[in-house]
Design a protein around this motif. Structure first.
Motif, short mmCIF file in Angstrom:
data_model
loop_
_atom_site.label_atom_id
_atom_site.label_comp_id
_atom_site.label_asym_id
_atom_site.label_seq_id
_atom_site.Cartn_x
_atom_site.Cartn_y
_atom_site.Cartn_z
N UNK A 100 6.77 77.16 44.06
CA UNK A 100 6.80 76.20 42.95
C UNK A 100 7.73 75.06 43.34
N UNK A 101 7.22 73.83 43.25
CA UNK A 101 8.00 72.66 43.62
C UNK A 101 8.37 71.81 42.41
N UNK A 102 8.02 72.28 41.26
CA UNK A 102 8.44 71.55 40.06
C UNK A 102 7.51 71.81 38.90
N UNK A 103 8.13 72.06 37.70
CA UNK A 103 7.39 72.18 36.44
C UNK A 103 8.17 71.41 35.40
N UNK A 104 7.52 70.48 34.75
CA UNK A 104 8.17 69.64 33.75
C UNK A 104 7.45 69.81 32.41
N UNK A 105 8.16 70.39 31.44
CA UNK A 105 7.62 70.56 30.09
C UNK A 105 8.39 69.74 29.06
N UNK A 148 -7.51 74.66 40.44
CA UNK A 148 -6.49 74.21 39.49
C UNK A 148 -5.75 75.45 38.98
N UNK A 149 -4.62 75.20 38.29
CA UNK A 149 -3.78 76.27 37.73
C UNK A 149 -3.79 76.13 36.22
N UNK A 150 -3.90 77.26 35.53
CA UNK A 150 -3.89 77.25 34.07
C UNK A 150 -2.83 78.23 33.56
N UNK A 151 -2.41 77.96 32.32
CA UNK A 151 -1.44 78.81 31.62
C UNK A 151 -1.95 79.00 30.20
N UNK A 152 -2.11 80.25 29.80
CA UNK A 152 -2.66 80.58 28.49
C UNK A 152 -3.99 79.87 28.24
N UNK A 153 -4.87 79.96 29.24
CA UNK A 153 -6.22 79.40 29.19
C UNK A 153 -6.26 77.88 29.04
N UNK A 154 -5.19 77.20 29.44
CA UNK A 154 -5.18 75.74 29.40
C UNK A 154 -4.65 75.22 30.73
N UNK A 192 -1.38 68.70 27.25
CA UNK A 192 -1.26 70.10 26.86
C UNK A 192 -0.75 70.16 25.43
N UNK A 193 -1.08 71.25 24.76
CA UNK A 193 -0.63 71.43 23.38
C UNK A 193 0.86 71.76 23.35
N UNK A 194 1.47 71.58 22.18
CA UNK A 194 2.90 71.88 22.02
C UNK A 194 3.15 73.36 22.21
N UNK A 195 2.23 74.23 21.71
CA UNK A 195 2.40 75.67 21.87
C UNK A 195 2.43 76.06 23.35
N UNK A 196 1.57 75.44 24.18
CA UNK A 196 1.55 75.74 25.60
C UNK A 196 2.84 75.28 26.27
N UNK A 197 3.31 74.08 25.96
CA UNK A 197 4.55 73.57 26.56
C UNK A 197 5.75 74.43 26.17
N UNK A 198 5.83 74.81 24.88
CA UNK A 198 6.96 75.66 24.45
C UNK A 198 6.88 77.05 25.05
N UNK A 199 5.67 77.62 25.14
CA UNK A 199 5.53 78.96 25.73
C UNK A 199 5.90 78.97 27.19
N UNK A 200 5.52 77.95 27.94
CA UNK A 200 5.87 77.89 29.35
C UNK A 200 7.38 77.76 29.54
N UNK A 201 8.04 76.95 28.68
CA UNK A 201 9.50 76.81 28.77
C UNK A 201 10.20 78.13 28.46
N UNK A 202 9.69 78.88 27.45
CA UNK A 202 10.29 80.17 27.11
C UNK A 202 10.11 81.18 28.24
N UNK A 203 8.94 81.22 28.87
CA UNK A 203 8.73 82.17 29.97
C UNK A 203 9.63 81.83 31.16
N UNK A 204 9.86 80.56 31.41
CA UNK A 204 10.79 80.19 32.48
C UNK A 204 12.19 80.69 32.18
N UNK A 205 12.55 80.69 30.89
CA UNK A 205 13.86 81.22 30.52
C UNK A 205 13.97 82.72 30.77
N UNK A 206 12.87 83.47 30.55
CA UNK A 206 12.87 84.90 30.84
C UNK A 206 12.80 85.19 32.32
N UNK A 207 12.25 84.28 33.11
CA UNK A 207 12.15 84.48 34.55
C UNK A 207 10.81 85.06 35.00
N UNK A 208 9.82 85.18 34.06
CA UNK A 208 8.50 85.71 34.41
C UNK A 208 7.44 84.82 33.76
#
Length: 276
Positions: free
Chosen positions: A126-131, A164-170, A202-218
């Motif tokens: 991973x070289x960068x994720x910006x939410x 392409x890469x998707x997260x939660x079907x988006x 991306x939807x707000x739910x997807x952006x917030x969910x990705x940020x929360x998963x990064x906080x958990x580390x998975x």
């Protein structure tokens, strides 16, 4: 005692009373029927014989283009038998031809039937994720995918590939086109595309969910490859078939980390491959 001329007129067969259907079927009568007709003809009076001479069966046959079965014995039966024999021979030939074609196709299919290739993700970086700029997400990720061709006699050509890469079907990355490549028999090919870079909505739910998963580390991600492939058996190429590959992944990713990330869960698990 002299016969009455009027009675002779009524008893003598007149040409007008001949049945056309009987005239048409005279050439197919049996020998017994022809013998009875000849017996009846010999018992006629001289005046009747004179009328029959002018309208004899031979004269009617020539008038209607009929064939004399006495000169051509068994004409009707032989014609029917010959037609039936040709039809049976054609049906037998068609059956044998279709049976041989089916057996040949089955043998070719059993010998050259292709098995779908296998895809496995063996590494991720991973070289960068910006939410932080909703409703957009930008990500740059690299995956190493190993494709294996299990066929002993069939090679594969991949083209029109995109990923392409998707997260939660988006989708969180735009699709990236991949160059075509040739897959030899019983061989493996590794590809390592870098995916992403540009922001996608991306939807707000997807952006917030990705940020929360990064906080958990998975983080659970899905890698998708789409395109077309062709099979090659000897010197024969098939038409294009659709290819859809879906890889479900769990990666160990902390917010702000850049570089190689571990694959969690069941690493190196095969991807789901659909060809159609």
């Amino acid at each position: 005692m002299a016969e009455n001329p009027e009675e002779q007129k009524h008893t003598s067969p007149s040409p007008e009373h001949h049945d056309p259907e009987e005239q048409k079927h005279q050439h197919c009568h049996s020998p017994e029927h022809r013998g009875s007709e000849e017996h009846n003809q010999t018992s006629h009076s001289p005046e009747q014989e004179q009328n029959q001479t002018s309208h004899s069966p031979e004269h009617l046959k020539h008038a209607h283009g009929m064939i004399d079965t006495e000169k051509h014995p068994g004409g009707c039966a032989a014609h029917r038998y010959g037609h039936k024999h040709r039809r049976r021979a054609f049906c037998a030939f068609l059956f044998v031809f279709l049976a041989l074609a089916g057996i040949t196709a089955l043998i070719v299919w059993l010998v050259y039937r292709p098995h779908k290739p296998g895809f496995t993700v063996v590494a991720a970086a991973v070289y960068g994720i910006n939410t932080s700029s909703p409703p957009f997400i930008s990500a740059t990720i690299q995956f190493t995918v190993v494709a294996r061709n299990p066929n002993h006699r069939v090679s594969i050509l991949y083209d029109h590939l995109s990923t392409f890469v998707s997260y939660r079907n988006q989708a969180i990355t735009p699709p990236v086109m991949l160059p075509p490549f040739f897959h030899e028999r019983e061989s493996t090919v590794a590809i390592s595309p870098v995916i992403g870079g540009a922001a996608v909505p991306a939807s707000v739910e997807v952006a917030n969910g990705l940020a929360m998963d990064e906080g958990y580390g998975v983080v659970g991600l899905r890698l998708v490859l789409m395109g077309k492939l062709r099979w090659k058996a000897g010197g024969i190429w098939t038409g294009h078939s659709g290819l859809y590959v879906r890889c479900e992944l769990l990666v160990g990713l902390k917010k702000g980390f850049v570089g190689q990330v571990p694959l969690l869960g069941s690493p190196h698990s095969p991807c789901n491959v659909h060809i159609g």
